[in-house]
Structure formats: structure tokens, C-alpha cells
Design a protein around this motif. Sequence first.
Motif: not given
Length: 79
Positions: A44-73
Motif C-alpha cells: 500500500e505504501l509503495a502504491a502511495h509513493i508511486v501515486g503521489t511522488l514524481p518519478r525521479n531518483a529519490e522516488r526510486t531510492v524510497a521504493l528500494r528502501k521500502l523493499l528492504e524494510a518489507k523483506d526485514a519485516a
Amino acid sequence: MKDHIHPAPVEFSQQLLDADPILRYFHYSHLPVALQAASRPFCELAAHIVGTLPRNAERTVALRKLLEAKDAAFRANVQ
């Protein structure tokens, strides 16, 4: 074969998956119910990030870090 291991989540359109392939790793419907509960908020948070933030390098980093957090959880729930 890769798609079979990590099927695309139904929450994302093919257009979004083509633009941000990392989204395919946020699927959770194939998991047992207890693990779905831990994984769903990350999707849900990944969908929110993609839906609300402009596509740029920082959004990509946010998604990558979110995936790391998901894997740890996820790992915390299977130990």
C-alpha cells in the motif's frame, strides 16, 4: 521463469510495472494470511509513493528502501 517466482501484484497496472519493475516485489496475495498482514502495508505504501511522488531518483531510492524494510519485516515474521 522470473515472473513465476515473483508474479506481479494485482494492485499495480502493467503500465506501472513497466515504469517501476521493483513494484512486482511488493505482491502478497500468495502468502499465508499471517504474512499477508505484515506485507500488505508495504504494498500500500509503495502504491502511495508511486501515486503521489514524481518519478525521479529519490522516488526510486524510497521504493528500494521500502523493499528492504518489507523483506526485514517478512523475515521477522518467519523466525
